[in-house]
Design an enzyme around this catalytic site. Structure first.
Site, mmCIF file in Angstrom:
data_model
loop_
_atom_site.group_PDB
_atom_site.id
_atom_site.type_symbol
_atom_site.label_atom_id
_atom_site.label_comp_id
_atom_site.label_asym_id
_atom_site.label_seq_id
_atom_site.Cartn_x
_atom_site.Cartn_y
_atom_site.Cartn_z
ATOM 1 N N GLU A 52 14.637 -49.492 14.182
ATOM 2 C CA GLU A 52 14.438 -50.188 15.458
ATOM 3 C C GLU A 52 14.884 -49.271 16.592
ATOM 4 O O GLU A 52 16.058 -48.911 16.686
ATOM 5 C CB GLU A 52 15.236 -51.487 15.463
ATOM 6 C CG GLU A 52 15.204 -52.230 16.785
ATOM 7 C CD GLU A 52 16.218 -53.363 16.837
ATOM 8 O OE1 GLU A 52 16.680 -53.687 17.955
ATOM 9 O OE2 GLU A 52 16.551 -53.927 15.766
ATOM 10 N N THR A 81 15.567 -54.763 21.593
ATOM 11 C CA THR A 81 16.159 -55.096 22.888
ATOM 12 C C THR A 81 15.052 -55.409 23.898
ATOM 13 O O THR A 81 15.111 -55.000 25.057
ATOM 14 C CB THR A 81 17.088 -53.982 23.413
ATOM 15 O OG1 THR A 81 17.799 -53.379 22.333
ATOM 16 C CG2 THR A 81 18.121 -54.560 24.371
ATOM 17 N N LYS A 141 16.773 -63.380 13.846
ATOM 18 C CA LYS A 141 17.896 -62.440 13.863
ATOM 19 C C LYS A 141 19.184 -63.219 14.113
ATOM 20 O O LYS A 141 19.367 -63.788 15.197
ATOM 21 C CB LYS A 141 17.651 -61.395 14.964
ATOM 22 C CG LYS A 141 18.802 -60.463 15.269
ATOM 23 C CD LYS A 141 18.365 -59.517 16.380
ATOM 24 C CE LYS A 141 19.521 -58.690 16.913
ATOM 25 N NZ LYS A 141 19.082 -57.739 17.962
#
Length: 219
Positions: A52, A81, A141
């Site tokens: 990521e 993000t 998540k």
């Protein structure tokens, strides 16, 4: 009942098979995008198959096409993000293999799903996690995972037996093993694996840490 969350009829986009098979996502948060390659070379050579790239790293979007060309045959590169719809659309257009956001946003889930790109939205409470899951998220998540622990996932599985979860935040080597044993589809790992690699740290030590995480996640 007013305000009741109902399961979405929208088709859920599955996480990339390579990411699911590896059960490990490495969160690469560098000071600048130009620093990615030396670290990613080591990670991928050590067996990491999903990375990521965070938008808190300046220049990530500009660097992404080059990184995809370099690593796409060996690893899934996602963009994380993501905190606004414009960046989400840009990540999709740039070719991100999956998207990660630290927040709960059903509109982000819809936007990504409509584009056919897997998305993993963040949340901590049962309401947040179920809202994303019922909206059609590829996985949820659990963030920050270090504030709860693996037993939390077992508790969530009571009311939500089908939920697919990826813990993130403070997951070390022992934690990775425990979360996977609790039923996580994968673990998201940053500092405990990367250490000071993006600050000029020993890349040999990075390789050792990466190989240790790969071995644990392969069990």
């Amino acid at each position: 009942m007013t305000g009741e969350l109902r399961p979405s009829t929208r088709t859920r986009v599955a996480l990339p098979a390579r990411t699911v098979e590896s059960r490990l996502i490495v969160v690469a948060r560098a000071q600048r995008a130009e620093d990615y390659e030396p670290v990613l070379d080591v990670l991928i050579d050590a067996g990491i198959r999903s990375i990521e790239l965070t938008l808190t790293t300046p220049g990530t979007f500009d660097r992404l096409p080059q990184l995809l060309a370099r690593y796409d045959g060996a690893a899934d590169l996602g963009v994380g993000t993501v905190t606004n719809s414009e960046d989400l659309a840009r990540a999709v257009d740039a070719g991100a293999r999956y998207l990660v956001t630290p927040i709960t946003s059903t509109s982000f889930v819809q936007q990504a799903t409509d584009a056919g790109v897997p998305i993993v939205p963040g949340g901590l409470t049962p309401t947040e996690l179920f809202a994303s899951w019922s909206a059609g998220a590829s996985a949820v998540k659990v963030f920050p995972a270090g504030q709860v622990g693996p037993s939390y996932l077992k508790d969530l599985r009571g009311p939500f037996p089908d939920i697919v979860a990826v813990p993130s935040g403070g997951v070390d080597l022992a934690g990775a093993e425990a979360w996977l044993a609790a039923g996580a589809v994968a673990v998201s790992v940053g500092g405990p694996l990367l250490g000071d690699a993006f600050g000029g740290g020993d890349l040999g030590a990075l390789r050792d840490r990466a190989e240790a995480f790969v071995a644990v996640c392969a069990r």
